[in-house]
Enzyme design. Structure first.
Site, PDB file in Angstrom:
ATOM      1  N   ARG A 101      73.486  40.830  -8.654  1.00 44.53           N
ATOM      2  CA  ARG A 101      72.063  40.628  -8.990  1.00 44.53           C
ATOM      3  C   ARG A 101      71.537  39.616  -8.000  1.00 44.53           C
ATOM      4  NH1 ARG A 101      70.095  38.300 -13.058  1.00 44.53           N
ATOM      5  NH2 ARG A 101      68.205  39.515 -13.168  1.00 44.53           N
ATOM      6  N   GLY A 109      77.828  24.608  -9.951  1.00 41.39           N
ATOM      7  CA  GLY A 109      77.509  23.193  -9.737  1.00 41.39           C
ATOM      8  C   GLY A 109      78.639  22.495  -9.001  1.00 41.39           C
ATOM      9  N   ASP A 140      82.710  18.798 -16.367  1.00 42.46           N
ATOM     10  CA  ASP A 140      82.628  18.898 -17.825  1.00 42.46           C
ATOM     11  C   ASP A 140      83.997  18.982 -18.503  1.00 42.46           C
ATOM     12  OD1 ASP A 140      79.907  19.049 -17.341  1.00 42.46           O
ATOM     13  OD2 ASP A 140      79.859  21.242 -17.427  1.00 42.46           O
ATOM     14  N   ARG A 169      69.740  -5.846 -27.488  1.00 39.24           N
ATOM     15  CA  ARG A 169      69.166  -4.502 -27.614  1.00 39.24           C
ATOM     16  C   ARG A 169      70.249  -3.469 -27.917  1.00 39.24           C
ATOM     17  NH1 ARG A 169      65.617  -4.712 -22.061  1.00 39.24           N
ATOM     18  NH2 ARG A 169      63.647  -5.342 -23.013  1.00 39.24           N
ATOM     19  N   ASP A 177      85.604  21.556 -19.375  1.00 36.92           N
ATOM     20  CA  ASP A 177      85.487  22.456 -20.536  1.00 36.92           C
ATOM     21  C   ASP A 177      86.036  23.860 -20.281  1.00 36.92           C
ATOM     22  OD1 ASP A 177      83.575  23.305 -18.744  1.00 36.92           O
ATOM     23  OD2 ASP A 177      81.967  23.515 -20.213  1.00 36.92           O
ATOM     24  N   THR A 235      84.957  21.543 -12.525  1.00 37.51           N
ATOM     25  CA  THR A 235      83.755  21.090 -13.224  1.00 37.51           C
ATOM     26  C   THR A 235      83.963  19.665 -13.721  1.00 37.51           C
ATOM     27  OG1 THR A 235      82.331  21.322 -15.173  1.00 37.51           O
ATOM     28  CG2 THR A 235      84.525  22.204 -15.412  1.00 37.51           C
ATOM     29  N   ARG A 246      77.653  19.582 -20.762  1.00 37.89           N
ATOM     30  CA  ARG A 246      77.219  20.810 -21.445  1.00 37.89           C
ATOM     31  C   ARG A 246      77.576  20.739 -22.927  1.00 37.89           C
ATOM     32  NH1 ARG A 246      78.188  26.235 -18.233  1.00 37.89           N
ATOM     33  NH2 ARG A 246      80.345  25.589 -18.384  1.00 37.89           N
ATOM     34  N   ASP A 264      82.939  28.575 -14.975  1.00 41.82           N
ATOM     35  CA  ASP A 264      82.975  29.836 -15.729  1.00 41.82           C
ATOM     36  C   ASP A 264      82.066  30.910 -15.131  1.00 41.82           C
ATOM     37  OD1 ASP A 264      80.777  28.362 -16.405  1.00 41.82           O
ATOM     38  OD2 ASP A 264      81.034  28.541 -18.575  1.00 41.82           O
TER      39      ASP A 264
HETATM   40  O1  F6P Z   1      78.424  21.949 -15.393  1.00 43.01           O
HETATM   41  C1  F6P Z   1      78.153  20.784 -14.691  1.00 43.01           C
HETATM   42  C2  F6P Z   1      76.811  20.232 -15.059  1.00 43.01           C
HETATM   43  O2  F6P Z   1      76.589  19.040 -14.337  1.00 43.01           O
HETATM   44  C3  F6P Z   1      76.609  19.984 -16.556  1.00 43.01           C
HETATM   45  O3  F6P Z   1      77.245  18.821 -17.004  1.00 43.01           O
HETATM   46  C4  F6P Z   1      75.102  19.961 -16.642  1.00 43.01           C
HETATM   47  O4  F6P Z   1      74.668  20.337 -17.926  1.00 43.01           O
HETATM   48  C5  F6P Z   1      74.687  20.995 -15.627  1.00 43.01           C
HETATM   49  O5  F6P Z   1      75.773  21.154 -14.724  1.00 43.01           O
HETATM   50  C6  F6P Z   1      73.457  20.629 -14.828  1.00 43.01           C
HETATM   51  O6  F6P Z   1      73.122  21.707 -14.036  1.00 43.01           O
HETATM   52  P1  F6P Z   1      72.099  21.625 -12.823  1.00 43.01           P
HETATM   53  O7  F6P Z   1      72.807  20.936 -11.687  1.00 43.01           O
HETATM   54  O8  F6P Z   1      71.756  23.034 -12.516  1.00 43.01           O
HETATM   55  O9  F6P Z   1      70.927  20.814 -13.294  1.00 43.01           O
END
Ligand code: F6P
Length: 361
Positions: free
Chosen positions: A79, A12, A139, A174, A141, A137, A183, A115
């Site tokens: 693959r 991504g 994330d 609200r 992570d 990333t 993730r 990863d």
């Molecule tokens: O790892 C980056 C991320 O944006 C995550 O936060 C999210 O869960 C995932 O990729 C979304 O993946 P895709 O772009 O394949 O929908």
């Protein structure tokens, strides 16, 4: 012939990849060497899809989001999808990828990825590919990283969204729920939730219950604040601990695509508080846009570090910001698994100290 190196981005995308490509290419060119950019992640190696990166190619890249080389989170040379008699089948195309490297006279590649890319690169290294990886990333992570580039920009985007939700929540009395990416890690939600003044932050690392969330929202109402802001990370399971999944992409390294927990939380809040609740899913907006200055700087430092390792022939490492220093971790030392938020993390404790509900008390 000039010494040649390759670069690709896989998995991504995130803001800052272009800054890595630019910095690494500039560093390589300063030594009189040439950089080849492979298009569409590892697919570029298999398909021989590439472009030579010269001054013109990398000009004006620093502030651009996305990746000028394109990316792909499905392509793995071992693959690889090929069409035979009208049918798509998975074939081991490692030999084709390695042949591309040989034909172009490339010493090794810089692979920018998360990863999944690291796993593919390690497998390819076992087949003779010389590579340095650069972690990326939104994330945040990845193990062995203090912070990944892309994260700071995503937090900024999410914080801006929270600022906007705040004013409309206040006007309409609200509850506003914002579902964020990340993730199985709650970094984006935790950081932007604190920065954006959220009242409740739900993250995958801390089990939650609706009673605690409803109590917080109703307490606020009693104290003259009839609106609330709730941030929920996409990887947060439901109160029974079940993951909430939007879809599966089987060819992907990580087939599960999370999503839907925001709506579930919103519905439960409305049911338990009687307060009108709206749900926003910020989605891929978090991955787009111009990188923040911090991400541009981190990406530049990692790009330079990767190029220097490549020039010295120090292959089989991931360059990273660790303990506030740019370092290189050998592939074999990279721990499996994700870097998650510890429930005792200083920011979790600070959030609790400020009265933010983490869903458990
Ligand atoms: O790892 C980056 C991320 O944006 C995550 O936060 C999210 O869960 C995932 O990729 C979304 O993946 P895709 O772009 O394949 O929908």
């Amino acid at each position: 012939m000039k010494r040649r190196f390759g670069i690709l981005s896989a998995g991504g995308d995130c803001p800052g990849i272009n800054a890595v490509i630019r910095a690494a290419t500039k560093r390589i060119m300063r030594e009189g060497c040439e950089m080849i950019g492979f298009l569409g992640g590892y697919g570029g190696l298999v398909e021989k899809a590439y472009r030579v990166l010269d001054e013109a190619a990398i000009s004006g890249l620093l502030h651009r989001g996305g990746t000028m080389l394109g990316s792909n989170n499905r392509y793995n040379p071992m693959r690889y999808p090929v069409t035979i008699d009208g049918k798509t089948v998975m074939k081991d195309c490692t030999a084709e990828a390695m042949q591309t490297i040989q034909e172009l006279g490339i010493e090794g590649i810089i692979a920018i990825g998360g990863d999944g890319t690291l796993a593919v690169t390690k497998d390819m290294a076992a087949h003779g590919l010389k590579a340095v990886t650069v972690p990326k990333t939104i994330d945040n992570d990845l193990p062995h990283t203090d912070q990944t580039f892309g994260f700071d920009t995503a937090v900024q985007t999410a914080t801006e969204a929270l600022d906007k939700l705040h004013s409309t929540a206040e006007s309409h009395h609200r509850v506003m729920v914002l579902e964020l990416m990340g993730r199985y890690a709650g970094w984006i939600a935790l950081m932007s939730g604190v920065a954006g003044g959220a009242d409740v932050i739900l993250i995958p690392e801390i089990p939650w219950n609706i009673e605690a969330v409803a109590r917080k929202i109703l307490d606020r109402k009693r104290n003259g604040k009839p609106f609330s802001i709730v941030v929920v990370a996409e990887g947060t399971p439901d109160p029974q601990g079940n993951p909430v999944i939007k879809r599966r992409i089987e060819e992907s390294h990580e087939p599960v695509r999370l999503g839907g927990i925001g709506q579930l939380v919103g519905d439960l809040i409305e049911e338990h508080t009687g307060i009108e609740t709206r749900v926003t899913v910020l989605g891929h907006i978090q991955r787009g846009g111009s990188p923040s200055p911090y991400d541009r700087v981190l990406a530049t430092m990692l790009g330079v570090a990767a190029a220097e390792r490549a020039l010295r022939g120090e292959w089989g490492v991931m360059v990273t910001l660790k303990d506030a220093k740019i370092q290189a971790v050998p592939f074999e030392d990279i721990a499996p698994g994700a870097k998650l938020v510890s429930p005792n993390h200083e920011l979790v404790l600070a959030a609790r100290a400020c009265g933010i509900c983490l869903g458990d008390e």
